[in-house]
Design a protein around this motif. Structure first.
Motif, PDB file in Angstrom:
ATOM      1  N   GLY A  10       0.809  -1.211   0.000  1.00 58.35           N
ATOM      2  CA  GLY A  10       0.000   0.000   0.000  1.00 58.35           C
ATOM      3  C   GLY A  10       0.838   1.256   0.000  1.00 58.35           C
ATOM      4  O   GLY A  10       0.684   2.125  -0.857  1.00 58.35           O
ATOM      5  N   GLY A  11       1.737   1.391   0.967  1.00 57.99           N
ATOM      6  CA  GLY A  11       2.574   2.578   1.064  1.00 57.99           C
ATOM      7  C   GLY A  11       3.862   2.252   1.783  1.00 57.99           C
ATOM      8  O   GLY A  11       3.989   1.219   2.433  1.00 57.99           O
ATOM      9  N   MET A  12       4.836   3.146   1.654  1.00 56.14           N
ATOM     10  CA  MET A  12       6.126   2.956   2.297  1.00 56.14           C
ATOM     11  C   MET A  12       6.707   4.318   2.645  1.00 56.14           C
ATOM     12  O   MET A  12       6.781   5.213   1.805  1.00 56.14           O
ATOM     13  CB  MET A  12       7.086   2.182   1.378  1.00 56.14           C
ATOM     14  CG  MET A  12       8.490   2.041   1.934  1.00 56.14           C
ATOM     15  SD  MET A  12       8.519   1.122   3.489  1.00 56.14           S
ATOM     16  CE  MET A  12      10.049   1.728   4.201  1.00 56.14           C
ATOM     17  N   GLU A  13       7.157   4.434   3.892  1.00 56.28           N
ATOM     18  CA  GLU A  13       7.578   5.708   4.478  1.00 56.28           C
ATOM     19  C   GLU A  13       8.988   6.124   4.088  1.00 56.28           C
ATOM     20  O   GLU A  13       9.793   6.514   4.947  1.00 56.28           O
ATOM     21  CB  GLU A  13       7.481   5.633   6.001  1.00 56.28           C
ATOM     22  CG  GLU A  13       8.432   4.646   6.686  1.00 56.28           C
ATOM     23  CD  GLU A  13       7.959   3.223   6.767  1.00 56.28           C
ATOM     24  OE1 GLU A  13       8.548   2.450   7.537  1.00 56.28           O
ATOM     25  OE2 GLU A  13       6.988   2.860   6.053  1.00 56.28           O
ATOM     26  N   HIS A  14       9.350   6.068   2.822  1.00 53.40           N
ATOM     27  CA  HIS A  14      10.680   6.522   2.432  1.00 53.40           C
ATOM     28  C   HIS A  14      10.887   7.943   2.939  1.00 53.40           C
ATOM     29  O   HIS A  14      10.006   8.792   2.839  1.00 53.40           O
ATOM     30  CB  HIS A  14      10.842   6.439   0.915  1.00 53.40           C
ATOM     31  CG  HIS A  14      10.758   5.032   0.412  1.00 53.40           C
ATOM     32  ND1 HIS A  14       9.894   4.636  -0.583  1.00 53.40           N
ATOM     33  CD2 HIS A  14      11.428   3.898   0.787  1.00 53.40           C
ATOM     34  CE1 HIS A  14      10.043   3.342  -0.814  1.00 53.40           C
ATOM     35  NE2 HIS A  14      10.967   2.872   0.014  1.00 53.40           N
ATOM     36  N   GLN A  15      12.060   8.187   3.493  1.00 53.64           N
ATOM     37  CA  GLN A  15      12.289   9.409   4.266  1.00 53.64           C
ATOM     38  C   GLN A  15      12.005  10.663   3.443  1.00 53.64           C
ATOM     39  O   GLN A  15      12.623  10.903   2.413  1.00 53.64           O
ATOM     40  CB  GLN A  15      13.727   9.433   4.787  1.00 53.64           C
ATOM     41  CG  GLN A  15      14.009  10.557   5.781  1.00 53.64           C
ATOM     42  CD  GLN A  15      15.213  10.252   6.625  1.00 53.64           C
ATOM     43  OE1 GLN A  15      15.275   9.232   7.304  1.00 53.64           O
ATOM     44  NE2 GLN A  15      16.191  11.133   6.619  1.00 53.64           N
ATOM     45  N   SER A  16      11.043  11.434   3.903  1.00 52.74           N
ATOM     46  CA  SER A  16      10.599  12.706   3.327  1.00 52.74           C
ATOM     47  C   SER A  16       9.861  12.557   2.000  1.00 52.74           C
ATOM     48  O   SER A  16       9.345  13.543   1.462  1.00 52.74           O
ATOM     49  CB  SER A  16      11.759  13.705   3.171  1.00 52.74           C
ATOM     50  OG  SER A  16      12.543  13.437   2.020  1.00 52.74           O
ATOM     51  N   MET A  17       9.791  11.323   1.429  1.00 53.24           N
ATOM     52  CA  MET A  17       9.079  11.112   0.162  1.00 53.24           C
ATOM     53  C   MET A  17       8.452   9.716   0.186  1.00 53.24           C
ATOM     54  O   MET A  17       9.050   8.728  -0.249  1.00 53.24           O
ATOM     55  CB  MET A  17      10.037  11.245  -1.030  1.00 53.24           C
ATOM     56  CG  MET A  17       9.372  11.092  -2.404  1.00 53.24           C
ATOM     57  SD  MET A  17       8.105  12.309  -2.768  1.00 53.24           S
ATOM     58  CE  MET A  17       9.093  13.800  -2.987  1.00 53.24           C
ATOM     59  N   SER A  18       7.239   9.641   0.726  1.00 58.04           N
ATOM     60  CA  SER A  18       6.577   8.343   0.860  1.00 58.04           C
ATOM     61  C   SER A  18       6.145   7.815  -0.505  1.00 58.04           C
ATOM     62  O   SER A  18       5.653   8.571  -1.361  1.00 58.04           O
ATOM     63  CB  SER A  18       5.350   8.462   1.768  1.00 58.04           C
ATOM     64  OG  SER A  18       5.733   8.700   3.105  1.00 58.04           O
ATOM     65  N   THR A  19       6.328   6.530  -0.706  1.00 54.51           N
ATOM     66  CA  THR A  19       5.838   5.855  -1.905  1.00 54.51           C
ATOM     67  C   THR A  19       4.439   5.337  -1.621  1.00 54.51           C
ATOM     68  O   THR A  19       4.189   4.738  -0.573  1.00 54.51           O
ATOM     69  CB  THR A  19       6.760   4.684  -2.268  1.00 54.51           C
ATOM     70  OG1 THR A  19       8.074   5.190  -2.556  1.00 54.51           O
ATOM     71  CG2 THR A  19       6.243   3.942  -3.492  1.00 54.51           C
ATOM     72  N   ILE A  20       3.512   5.573  -2.553  1.00 55.40           N
ATOM     73  CA  ILE A  20       2.145   5.092  -2.354  1.00 55.40           C
ATOM     74  C   ILE A  20       1.666   4.328  -3.581  1.00 55.40           C
ATOM     75  O   ILE A  20       2.099   4.574  -4.717  1.00 55.40           O
ATOM     76  CB  ILE A  20       1.168   6.244  -2.043  1.00 55.40           C
ATOM     77  CG1 ILE A  20       1.097   7.227  -3.204  1.00 55.40           C
ATOM     78  CG2 ILE A  20       1.549   6.946  -0.762  1.00 55.40           C
ATOM     79  CD1 ILE A  20      -0.066   8.184  -3.112  1.00 55.40           C
ATOM     80  N   ASN A  21       0.776   3.407  -3.348  1.00 52.87           N
ATOM     81  CA  ASN A  21       0.143   2.641  -4.412  1.00 52.87           C
ATOM     82  C   ASN A  21      -0.865   3.533  -5.140  1.00 52.87           C
ATOM     83  O   ASN A  21      -1.617   4.284  -4.514  1.00 52.87           O
ATOM     84  CB  ASN A  21      -0.570   1.434  -3.781  1.00 52.87           C
ATOM     85  CG  ASN A  21      -1.024   0.421  -4.803  1.00 52.87           C
ATOM     86  OD1 ASN A  21      -1.549   0.757  -5.856  1.00 52.87           O
ATOM     87  ND2 ASN A  21      -0.855  -0.857  -4.468  1.00 52.87           N
ATOM     88  N   ARG A  22      -0.888   3.429  -6.442  1.00 56.44           N
ATOM     89  CA  ARG A  22      -1.851   4.223  -7.221  1.00 56.44           C
ATOM     90  C   ARG A  22      -3.275   4.035  -6.712  1.00 56.44           C
ATOM     91  O   ARG A  22      -4.103   4.957  -6.769  1.00 56.44           O
ATOM     92  CB  ARG A  22      -1.752   3.835  -8.691  1.00 56.44           C
ATOM     93  CG  ARG A  22      -2.557   4.736  -9.620  1.00 56.44           C
ATOM     94  CD  ARG A  22      -2.614   4.163 -11.025  1.00 56.44           C
ATOM     95  NE  ARG A  22      -3.198   5.087 -11.988  1.00 56.44           N
ATOM     96  CZ  ARG A  22      -3.683   4.719 -13.176  1.00 56.44           C
ATOM     97  NH1 ARG A  22      -3.613   3.427 -13.531  1.00 56.44           N
ATOM     98  NH2 ARG A  22      -4.211   5.611 -13.998  1.00 56.44           N
ATOM     99  N   ARG A  23      -3.576   2.857  -6.222  1.00 55.33           N
ATOM    100  CA  ARG A  23      -4.915   2.572  -5.698  1.00 55.33           C
ATOM    101  C   ARG A  23      -5.351   3.599  -4.653  1.00 55.33           C
ATOM    102  O   ARG A  23      -6.535   3.934  -4.542  1.00 55.33           O
ATOM    103  CB  ARG A  23      -4.905   1.152  -5.108  1.00 55.33           C
ATOM    104  CG  ARG A  23      -6.048   0.796  -4.178  1.00 55.33           C
ATOM    105  CD  ARG A  23      -7.373   0.688  -4.910  1.00 55.33           C
ATOM    106  NE  ARG A  23      -8.448   0.351  -3.991  1.00 55.33           N
ATOM    107  CZ  ARG A  23      -9.052   1.225  -3.181  1.00 55.33           C
ATOM    108  NH1 ARG A  23      -8.674   2.491  -3.177  1.00 55.33           N
ATOM    109  NH2 ARG A  23     -10.028   0.825  -2.397  1.00 55.33           N
TER     110      ARG A  23
END
Length: 684
Positions: free
Chosen positions: A329-342
């Motif tokens: 679903g998502g990932m807390e990459h530092q200062s720039m979170s990755t999110i699923n298009r969903r």
């Protein structure tokens, strides 16, 4: 003096191997004060167990990476269909500055899987190297002293594009009904090593700069902020990003696609602001199905909610980059979170809150070992409820926690402990997310907001931009809130080291006393039975009586498997609820609620002597009244009354200073002066 290590990748052997609690007083305020209750709590869980449960683990690391300067060429991967790519999916060059943590470091070992190493340089000099399935070994020309630094360059190729590094050309995207080519990385927990030779552990934080070659028209997104874009002919460009604060490898990410940016800003009440950069495909910016502007509309308010509780946001910027296809679903990459298009469909707002909260719990303060992952995920999961409490009020907070509780309870007592969970089940939703979030909630409820949140802020500031272990949070709680109702060692032991949760089963009987007064006898048992599950859990348990439009709460410290408490009230009860405000992660059942009236109630009363016997002259004699009674009388051997007291269930103290040493009888009598229960005792 520093050496310089440069490495280029030769085959590192291919191994692809409620209400919410705002304003609620601390439990201390409502605690059922009974010296015998307190005495029964000791010794709680054996101190020896706790002292060995949370030692501060001494990590045996030999190196500390100071910085990574990375160059990646993704042009081939983004322009070639996956079925046509050769073994070398993409190429890279990493320059790392590394500090030795030991004297006489003679071999550098970096984590590397599924990489082809072309060459390695140390101090500008080409050196031999060797590889295994999981590591790259670099013999150093000169042994390095502790605290000295070396510079290393590694040139390599990435041999997989379907794990850790994902790449989809336009042809691949067409088959997946995606509008554009896309490439991205996802590392947690230990997959950075699959596309980057590195020291891939959460305890090692370093500075990152990345420069990526991509087809013209695509945008690179990474941690921090963009630095420059340089054209490479008409068909490609090099784009670089830099983040000014350290992070572990699992929080570093690189992405590239045909992105547009939707920018927001969080303005602090007392000055200052945080730019928020959101990257997604143009068709999703304000679309009917995927709509970034709608999905992201509350992000600035989430900053307000979390800064109020946890302190100032720790990084200069924040943002989101949308990827697909991906299974997470998502990932807390530092200062720039990755999110699923969903998530751009706009119905996963708590997911955004989770990833933002991770910037405090996980990014600013990172779990030092994977055994401490609950510090990260529990803090972020709890913060989902904090956000709903802020945006919707108490019922939103409580609803989120109830949902998490339901997920955990599917297997409940069979779930593993929270602390030091095995790597194979590291992201067990029930334990690592749901129960861990409840642990934060239970700490909050046990001590109250005025104690809990300041302690959490101190913990976060104490380990700011560094790492922490469970022992560090324990130490902070002990130092800031030393008199918690349940000692912190016991709390951490039973909720983290041990598995499970309490299962309460209760019965209640109400007795009529006199003059509209009643006493309800509530018997509670803990019935949980499973391996490594405490029985009893030592917990503050609130019991609520309902009746005639009224309620009454009594909070007791339950420290035994079976417990009985008598609660006086001025109304007839019709129901009883355990833990009515959901302060505890537990199962709870009240089997029966019955009542006995008038002298029938008196007939159920019993009396017993507690404490030392014989009673020393001048010391009080203490009696436990159970059930109900009208009067406690004490008479001497001649039948003369020397003491009388209207009795209610609980402890009754009888002074002996005016009594002559000898034999006495204590008795409960009904309103008709009929003895109900008697005890003989001696004063000497």
């Amino acid at each position: 003096m520093p050496l310089i290590l440069i490495a280029m990748l030769v085959l590192v052997t291919a191994a692809s191997a409620q209400h919410p609690v705002e304003g609620k007083s601390a439990y201390h305020d409502a605690f059922f004060l009974d010296p015998h209750l307190r005495e029964a709590v000791m010794p709680m869980h054996p101190p020896a167990l706790v002292s060995t449960a949370f030692p501060h683990k001494e990590l045996q690391e030999r190196i500390d990476v100071i910085s990574y300067d990375i160059k990646l060429d993704w042009y081939y991967a983004l322009t070639t269909p996956s079925v046509l790519r050769g073994q070398r999916k993409a190429t890279g060059h990493v320059h790392a500055r590394i500090r030795s943590m030991v004297n006489g470091l003679d071999t550098l070992v970096l984590d590397a899987i599924a990489l082809t190493v072309d060459s390695v340089f140390v101090g500008g000099e080409r050196v031999p190297f060797s590889g295994s399935v999981t590591v790259l070994r670099i013999p150093l020309p000169v042994a390095v002293a502790a605290d000295d630094t070396i510079d290393v360059d590694v040139h390599y190729a990435i041999r997989t594009s379907d794990r850790a590094f994902y790449a989809f050309s336009q042809e691949d995207a067409n088959q997946l009904s995606l509008p554009h080519p896309i490439a991205f990385t996802f590392n947690e927990p230990e997959d950075a090593r699959r596309w980057l030779p590195c020291h891939d552990v959460p305890s090692d934080k370093a500075l990152f700069t990345v420069d990526v070659r991509v087809p013209a028209g695509l945008t690179v997104v990474s941690n921090g902020t963009p630095q420059r874009t340089l054209s490479d002919g008409d068909t490609a460009s090099w784009q670089s990003w830099h983040h000014p604060l350290p992070m572990p490898t699992y929080l570093f990410a690189v992405n590239a696609s045909d992105y547009v940016s939707y920018d927001q800003v969080y303005r602090r009440m007392f000055g200052g602001e945080v730019p928020i950069y959101n990257y997604h495909w143009g068709m999703d910016d304000n679309g009917v199905f995927f709509n970034a502007r709608n999905a992201l509309r509350n992000i600035p308010r989430m900053f307000e909610a979390f800064e109020d509780k946890y302190g100032e946001y720790p990084f200069p910027t924040y943002g989101h980059v949308t990827v697909a296809p991906i299974q997470f679903g998502g990932m807390e990459h530092q200062s720039m979170s990755t999110i699923n298009r969903r998530w751009l469909m706009g119905d996963v707002e708590t997911g955004y809150a989770h990833e933002l909260a991770h910037q405090w719990f996980g990014d600013m303060v990172t779990c030092e070992t994977w055994g401490d992952i609950w510090l990260n995920e529990g803090g972020a999961s709890f913060s989902e409820a904090v956000w709903l409490g802020f945006s919707e009020g108490p019922e939103g907070y409580r609803r989120l926690l109830a949902d998490r509780r339901n997920v955990y309870m599917r297997n409940g007592l069979a779930e593993p402990p929270v602390y030091d969970i095995p790597m194979a089940t590291l992201f067990n939703e029930a334990t690592t997310y749901c129960k861990s979030g409840w642990v934060y909630h239970m700490m909050r409820r046990m001590v109250g907001d005025n104690a809990f949140f300041p302690a959490i802020r101190i913990y976060l500031q104490r380990h700011r931009l560094s790492t922490a272990q469970t022992a560090d949070l324990l130490e902070t709680m002990q130092g800031r809130i030393p008199s918690a109702v349940v000692p912190w060692e016991t709390f951490f032991d039973q909720w983290l080291v041990k598995a499970g949760h309490p299962v309460f089963v209760a019965d209640a009987v109400q007795n009529w006393l006199a003059d509209g007064q009643y006493v309800t006898i509530v018997t509670v048992a803990q019935t949980q039975q499973a391996d490594n599950v405490p029985n009893p859990f030592i917990v503050p348990l609130t019991i609520r009586l309902y009746g005639q439009g009224q309620t009454k709460d009594t909070t007791v410290l339950m420290s035994t498997s079976n417990f009985q408490v008598d609660i006086a009230s001025a109304f007839v009860i019709d129901s009883v609820q355990l833990d009515p405000d959901d302060d505890l992660l537990c199962e709870k059942t009240v089997n029966t609620v019955s009542s006995v009236e008038g002298d029938d109630a008196v007939a159920t009363a019993t009396l017993r002597l507690t404490g030392s016997h014989p009673v020393e002259h001048g010391m009080p004699a203490q009696f436990v009244v159970e059930g109900a009674a009208v009067t406690l009388q004490v008479v001497d051997a001649m039948g003369r009354q020397v003491f009388a007291h209207d009795a209610v269930p609980g402890i009754v103290t009888v002074p002996t200073s005016t009594m002559v040493p000898g034999l006495y009888v204590a008795r409960l009598v009904s309103s008709k002066s009929e003895p109900v229960s008697t005890v003989t005792f001696i004063v000497r």
